[in-house]
Design an enzyme around this catalytic site. Structure first.
Site, PDB file in Angstrom:
ATOM      1  N   ASP A 151       9.006  -5.527   7.976  1.00 40.11           N
ATOM      2  CA  ASP A 151       7.987  -4.550   8.375  1.00 40.11           C
ATOM      3  C   ASP A 151       8.122  -4.127   9.836  1.00 40.11           C
ATOM      4  OD1 ASP A 151       7.098  -4.524   5.838  1.00 40.11           O
ATOM      5  OD2 ASP A 151       5.033  -5.059   6.282  1.00 40.11           O
ATOM      6  N   ASP A 167       0.891 -11.196   6.567  1.00 43.62           N
ATOM      7  CA  ASP A 167       1.440 -10.324   5.517  1.00 43.62           C
ATOM      8  C   ASP A 167       2.758  -9.699   5.971  1.00 43.62           C
ATOM      9  OD1 ASP A 167      -0.627  -9.086   7.265  1.00 43.62           O
ATOM     10  OD2 ASP A 167       0.124  -7.233   6.404  1.00 43.62           O
ATOM     11  N   GLY A 205       0.808  -1.215   0.000  1.00 43.97           N
ATOM     12  CA  GLY A 205       0.000   0.000   0.000  1.00 43.97           C
ATOM     13  C   GLY A 205       0.838   1.260   0.000  1.00 43.97           C
TER      14      GLY A 205
HETATM   15  P1  AMP Z   1       1.230  -2.916   8.124  1.00 48.72           P
HETATM   16  O1  AMP Z   1       0.327  -3.058   9.306  1.00 48.72           O
HETATM   17  O2  AMP Z   1       2.092  -1.673   8.162  1.00 48.72           O
HETATM   18  O3  AMP Z   1       2.009  -4.134   7.810  1.00 48.72           O
HETATM   19  O4  AMP Z   1       0.280  -2.655   6.880  1.00 48.72           O
HETATM   20  C1  AMP Z   1      -0.806  -3.460   6.538  1.00 48.72           C
HETATM   21  C2  AMP Z   1      -1.285  -3.077   5.179  1.00 48.72           C
HETATM   22  O5  AMP Z   1      -1.639  -1.704   5.145  1.00 48.72           O
HETATM   23  C3  AMP Z   1      -0.267  -3.249   4.078  1.00 48.72           C
HETATM   24  O6  AMP Z   1      -0.959  -3.615   2.927  1.00 48.72           O
HETATM   25  C4  AMP Z   1       0.321  -1.885   3.943  1.00 48.72           C
HETATM   26  O7  AMP Z   1       0.916  -1.659   2.690  1.00 48.72           O
HETATM   27  C5  AMP Z   1      -0.900  -1.002   4.159  1.00 48.72           C
HETATM   28  N1  AMP Z   1      -0.544   0.315   4.667  1.00 48.72           N
HETATM   29  C6  AMP Z   1      -0.031   0.639   5.865  1.00 48.72           C
HETATM   30  N2  AMP Z   1       0.165   1.956   5.974  1.00 48.72           N
HETATM   31  C7  AMP Z   1      -0.245   2.509   4.812  1.00 48.72           C
HETATM   32  C8  AMP Z   1      -0.303   3.829   4.292  1.00 48.72           C
HETATM   33  N3  AMP Z   1       0.101   4.886   5.000  1.00 48.72           N
HETATM   34  N4  AMP Z   1      -0.798   3.990   3.044  1.00 48.72           N
HETATM   35  C9  AMP Z   1      -1.211   2.949   2.328  1.00 48.72           C
HETATM   36  N5  AMP Z   1      -1.197   1.701   2.741  1.00 48.72           N
HETATM   37  C10 AMP Z   1      -0.711   1.462   3.972  1.00 48.72           C
HETATM   38 MG    MG Z   2       3.085  -4.896   6.552  1.00 51.31          MG
END
Ligand code: AMP
Ligand code: MG
Length: 574
Positions: free
Chosen positions: A297, A287, A103
């Site tokens: 991550d 993920d 994302g």
């Molecule tokens: P995470 O919890 O950071 O591993 O993110 C979970 C999902 O949310 C993944 O698909 C990330 O790419 C997406 N994501 C997290 N933060 C953002 C952001 N600021 N903009 C877009 N997608 C995000």
């Molecule tokens: Mg992630």
């Protein structure tokens, strides 16, 4: 920069999303969508890891040039780059969450370095992608500092991890509601360039299984085995691009099973390392699990200060504490079971997958034993006696607030050679050791003698305690009893004290990225003072060495940090 030779196997060999426009959507039948990083207003290089640059055959000089900043902020593409965002799904906090995907991560491409290693370059915080859902695709300085510093700290600790090349301010502000409490704030935006052989996660497989896209699933599986696991001992499996027919029922394909076993083994090793150094990932969703067994991550992660297996830094997980320190080994097992389910449509054999999955538990136990034996400075871990000895220590450590990192370094300092059956020392001479400085709290003072105090606890261990008033007589007696058993155990090993100390210090770090240190570096960085980031990066390059001028980075958490956001409490907002 023209040293970077690109060979983009991911985009070349796997199916692409045919849609070229960059808008949020469900992407089916494809492993990725091509998308370009969003240009940024005024990129400014904050820090660069020279070891990661070296991995890419880039000189320190090259990292200092404006061109470098332009490229790794996403402002300029190099010839040969083929930027894309990967499609993946995942189980978040135990529930299937559907499509997630990159994302806010944009892969620039893969380079082959001089050692013929394949490395993917990825920008995190480089703008929205088809997978951005309802978020902005950006990252803020605070989370980027944390990702950048921790990736490199973990590498130097010997923990498998993705790497970080650069940390760049974008010159733009980003709005974040840090605690999801309706108080958004403008924060400086930043981009980190991450580097890893690949960023493939368990969720990359899960998404295709969930959609019954067995053809793409098999393509990704074959590609991953071919590209990320090119073990010369394994048969290199043929390129089966375009394969769509259902896999013959019940036929066991050893290649897939072997691969899955390998993922189980790598994951077990990674978790054993986390437990060794006191790292809590904080969001072990599927993920966020790399098939290469790399820590990936860096979000609301944290480092154990006082040893507490129930601790999690992640406020989003405060209720269930699913991802607490002590639960990480079983969560990894659960996550691997999800990966097994995901590849089942291709493998077609439950029993073989079950058996492979069981390798995780046995491998973890084996690694845990080796790790605990090493932490205690034993010649070899002897399960019959040492399991109980280790368990009792971990119980004792959790009884009162005891700094895990300091405790093990101090335990290595105690010279048990004069230890008597009754818990006293034979001679006072052997109690006084001046081999190591004992802490910044005592900077300038003489090192404390390594003596047993009136409570029968070695004086040097006292610095590991946060609240001395917690040391009741019961506690002290229990610890003294343990020390006696430990003394007997190491006497049996008959290793010279100095050898034991050196051995223990090679697995028990002196310097970790303590939560409050990262936060102090962030506070300063937000005032445009990046000195502490550089200082920490430098210190954490040698986490096992005594660095007398860096003692202030080895002291336990100060009281002000106990409840400060960012120090003990973090959210997923980043
Ligand atoms: P995470 O919890 O950071 O591993 O993110 C979970 C999902 O949310 C993944 O698909 C990330 O790419 C997406 N994501 C997290 N933060 C953002 C952001 N600021 N903009 C877009 N997608 C995000
Ligand atoms: Mg992630």
């Amino acid at each position: 920069m023209n040293r970077l030779i690109f060979d983009n196997s991911f985009t070349r060999e796997l199916p692409a999303d045919p849609e070229k426009a960059n808008y949020r959507r469900q992407v089916t039948g494809a492993c990725y969508s091509r998308v370009k990083p969003a240009p940024v207003a005024a990129p400014k290089l904050v820090a660069c890891s020279l070891e990661t640059a070296q991995l890419l055959d880039l000189s320190a000089d090259a990292c200092g040039r404006d061109e470098f900043t332009q490229i790794f902020s996403g402002n300029r593409l190099l010839p040969g780059m083929d930027p894309y965002a990967a499609c993946y799904g995942g189980h978040q906090f135990g529930n299937w969450a559907g499509q997630l995907g990159d994302g806010r991560a944009i892969n620039l491409g893969e380079i082959i370095n001089r050692k013929s290693q394949r490395l993917t370059l990825q920008l995190k915080g480089a703008g929205s992608t088809p997978y951005s859902r309802n978020a902005d695709g950006l990252a803020v300085l605070r989370s980027s500092v944390r990702e950048f510093l921790c990736s490199e700290a973990m590498f130097h600790l010997g923990v498998p991890t993705t790497r970080a090349l650069s940390l760049i301010l974008t010159g733009e502000m980003v709005e974040r509601d840090m605690f999801y409490d309706g108080h958004p704030k403008e924060e400086p935006g930043a981009v980190v360039c991450r580097v890893a052989p690949s960023f493939t996660r368990f969720g990359n497989f899960e998404i295709f299984a969930s959609r019954n896209e067995t053809g793409v699933l098999k393509q990704l599986l074959d590609y991953t085995i071919r590209t990320d696991f090119p073990d010369p001992g394994e048969s290199v499996i043929p390129d089966t691009r375009g394969y769509i027919a259902p896999y013959p029922e019940k036929s066991v394909n050893r290649v897939y099973i072997n691969w899955f076993e390998d993922v189980c083994r790598r994951t077990a090793d990674m978790i054993a390392h986390w437990m060794r150094v006191g790292f809590v990932h904080g969001v072990m969703n599927t993920d966020n699990m790399s098939v290469l067994g790399l820590t990936i991550d860096y979000g609301p992660y944290g480092w154990l200060e006082n040893y507490d297996p129930n601790w999690t830094p992640n406020t989003t997980d405060a209720n269930g504490r699913r991802y607490r320190f002590g639960h990480q080994p079983s969560v990894a097992h659960w996550n691997l079971a999800q990966l097994a389910n995901a590849i089942y449509p291709v493998v077609g054999d439950v029993d073989a997958l079950q058996q492979a999955l069981s390798v995780y538990a046995s491998r973890f136990q084996e690694q845990w034993n080796i790790m605990v034996g090493a932490k205690l400075g034993l010649r070899e871990f002897e399960p019959d006696t040492d399991k109980e000895l280790a368990n009792e220590l971990f119980t004792i450590l959790s009884l009162v607030e005891t700094d895990m990192t300091i405790f093990f370094r101090r335990l290595a300092l105690v010279d048990f050679s004069g230890y008597e059956e009754d818990g006293s020392y034979k001679s006072t001479e052997s109690m006084v050791k001046k081999t190591e400085n004992t802490g910044a709290g005592n900077a300038g003072k003489k090192p404390k003698p390594n003596s047993i105090n009136r409570d029968l606890l070695p004086e040097t261990l006292m610095d590991a305690y946060y609240v001395p008033e917690q040391l009741t007589d019961d506690y002290k007696n229990r610890m003294a009893r343990w020390l006696k058993r430990y003394a007997q155990r190491i006497t049996r090993d008959n290793l010279p004290h100095e050898t034991r100390r050196v051995n223990m210090n090679s697995v028990n770090p002196k310097y970790v990225l303590r939560n409050y240190l990262a936060q102090l570096a962030i506070d300063k960085a937000e005032q445009e003072d990046f000195s502490m980031i550089h200082d920490l990066l430098e210190t954490l390059r040698n986490p096992y060495s005594e660095q007398p001028d860096k003692e202030h980075f080895a002291i336990k958490r100060p009281d002000w940090a106990r409840h400060r956001p960012g120090c003990s409490m973090l959210s997923c907002s980043s």
